[in-house]
Design an enzyme around this catalytic site. Structure first.
Site, PDB file in Angstrom:
ATOM      1  N   ASP A  27      22.359  18.301 -35.497  1.00  0.00           N
ATOM      2  CA  ASP A  27      22.333  16.886 -35.189  1.00  0.00           C
ATOM      3  C   ASP A  27      20.888  16.419 -35.358  1.00  0.00           C
ATOM      4  OD1 ASP A  27      23.153  14.337 -34.000  1.00  0.00           O
ATOM      5  OD2 ASP A  27      22.070  15.032 -32.228  1.00  0.00           O
ATOM      6  N   THR A  41      24.566  13.582 -38.586  1.00  0.00           N
ATOM      7  CA  THR A  41      24.067  12.594 -37.643  1.00  0.00           C
ATOM      8  C   THR A  41      24.935  11.355 -37.595  1.00  0.00           C
ATOM      9  OG1 THR A  41      22.189  11.130 -37.153  1.00  0.00           O
ATOM     10  CG2 THR A  41      22.529  11.720 -39.465  1.00  0.00           C
ATOM     11  N   SER A  42      24.927  10.695 -36.439  1.00  0.00           N
ATOM     12  CA  SER A  42      25.653   9.427 -36.275  1.00  0.00           C
ATOM     13  C   SER A  42      24.861   8.243 -36.807  1.00  0.00           C
ATOM     14  CB  SER A  42      25.989   9.211 -34.796  1.00  0.00           C
ATOM     15  OG  SER A  42      26.886  10.201 -34.336  1.00  0.00           O
ATOM     16  N   LYS A  79      31.494  11.193 -34.403  1.00  0.00           N
ATOM     17  CA  LYS A  79      31.603  12.101 -33.255  1.00  0.00           C
ATOM     18  C   LYS A  79      32.168  11.342 -32.060  1.00  0.00           C
ATOM     19  CE  LYS A  79      27.372  14.377 -34.871  1.00  0.00           C
ATOM     20  NZ  LYS A  79      25.963  14.676 -34.585  1.00  0.00           N
ATOM     21  N   ASP A  85      19.101  12.925 -33.672  1.00  0.00           N
ATOM     22  CA  ASP A  85      18.492  12.334 -32.477  1.00  0.00           C
ATOM     23  C   ASP A  85      18.738  13.214 -31.252  1.00  0.00           C
ATOM     24  OD1 ASP A  85      17.381   9.758 -33.435  1.00  0.00           O
ATOM     25  OD2 ASP A  85      19.466   9.373 -33.976  1.00  0.00           O
ATOM     26  N   ASP A 137      22.723  17.992 -28.987  1.00  0.00           N
ATOM     27  CA  ASP A 137      22.190  17.616 -27.678  1.00  0.00           C
ATOM     28  C   ASP A 137      23.112  16.743 -26.859  1.00  0.00           C
ATOM     29  OD1 ASP A 137      20.653  14.487 -27.667  1.00  0.00           O
ATOM     30  OD2 ASP A 137      21.736  15.274 -29.400  1.00  0.00           O
TER      31      ASP A 137
END
Length: 226
Positions: free
Chosen positions: A20, A113-114, A145, A22, A170
Site C-alpha cells: 500500500d 493504492t486507493s 479496498k 499512504d 496499514d
C-alpha cells in the site's frame, strides 16, 4: 492502540511483495487530515469519524458515505483530489522504506493504492521514493479496498499466485482487502486497528531484513525477517 513489539524475529518467504502507499510507504497524515477536516467543516460533519473510516479507501467511497444528499459526488471527489495534489508539505517516507524498496527486485514489487496515478506519483516523489514499475492505482480498478480486486490484479501483473505474494498494509480496509485476496498480510504502523488472527505487525521497516535467493532453476524467493 499500542501494539507491542514482537518478542522474537519472524520470517516470511514470498515471490512478490505488494505495498500500500499512504501510511505504509508514505506518511501523508498531515495532508490527509487537513483535506478531510476542511471537507467536514464545510458540511458540518464529524471530522474524527470521517478520518476514522476513510483511511485506506478511495476518496469517492468516503464522499459517497458522508456527503449531504443531492451532492455532486464525482465533482466533490475531484475537488478533494485536486486539493491533495498541491499539498505535499510534511510528506515523508516511513523509516526504512526507501532502503527496502531499493533492495528488492523491481519485477517482484507492486504498489496497490486507493490514490489515483497522478496523486500516487506526487506523493511518492514528495517522499523521495521510487515508484515501482507495477502500480495498481484507483483509476485502474472497479472496486476499491476492502474489495480484493487491486491486490489480485497486482499479483497477476507480477505473474504470481496470491499464495506466493506478501502484502504490507496499514489500514483496516487494506488488510481486509489483502486477506480477501488470499494473500498473507503484514500490518504496518499504529493505524491497523485490532489485527485478525495470523496477521503480523511491524512499526516500520527499520528492523525488517530482506534476502533474495535464486535457485539453479531460476526460481526466486524473497525472505523477510520481521
Amino acid at each position: 492502540m499500542a501494539i507491542p513489539a514482537p518478542a522474537v524475529p519472524r520470517t516470511l518467504t514470498c515471490r512478490a511483495v505488494l505495498f500500500d502507499m499512504d501510511g505504509t510507504l508514505v506518511d501523508s497524515t498531515p495532508v490527509v487530515e487537513q483535506v478531510w477536516s476542511e471537507f467536514a467543516a464545510r458540511y458540518g460533519l464529524d471530522a474524527a469519524e470521517i478520518l476514522r473510516t476513510s483511511h485506506g479507501v478511495q476518496a469517492i467511497d468516503t464522499v459517497r458515505r458522508f456527503a449531504p444528499a443531492g451532492s455532486d459526488l464525482t465533482a466533490l471527489a475531484a475537488e478533494l483530489g485536486a486539493m491533495e495534489r498541491v499539498r505535499t508539505e510534511g510528506i515523508l517516507p516511513l523509516p526504512g522504506a526507501a532502503e527496502l524498496l531499493s533492495f528488492l527486485p523491481g519485477n517482484a514489487v507492486a504498489l496497490v493504492t486507493s490514490a489515483d496515478r497522478i496523486l500516487a506519483d506526487i506523493r511518492m516523489e514528495a517522499a523521495g521514493l521510487a515508484m515501482p514499475a507495477t502500480a495498481v492505482t484507483a483509476d485502474l480498478i472497479t472496486h476499491g479496498k476492502p474489495h480484493p480486486e487491486g491486490y489480485l490484479r497486482a499479483a497477476e501483473l507480477l505473474g504470481v499466485e496470491p499464495a506466493d505474494a506478501l502484502i504490507f498494509e496499514d489500514a483496516p480496509a487494506g488488510i481486509a482487502s489483502g486477506l480477501a485476496a488470499g494473500i498473507r498480510t503484514v500490518g504496518v504502523g499504529p493505524t491497523t486497528g485490532p489485527l485478525p488472527d495470523g496477521v503480523l505487525h511491524i512499526r516500520d521497516y527499520t528492523s525488517v531484513r530482506a534476502t533474495v535467493q535464486t535457485d539453479d532453476a531460476g526460481f526466486r524467493t524473497i525472505s523477510f525477517r520481521l
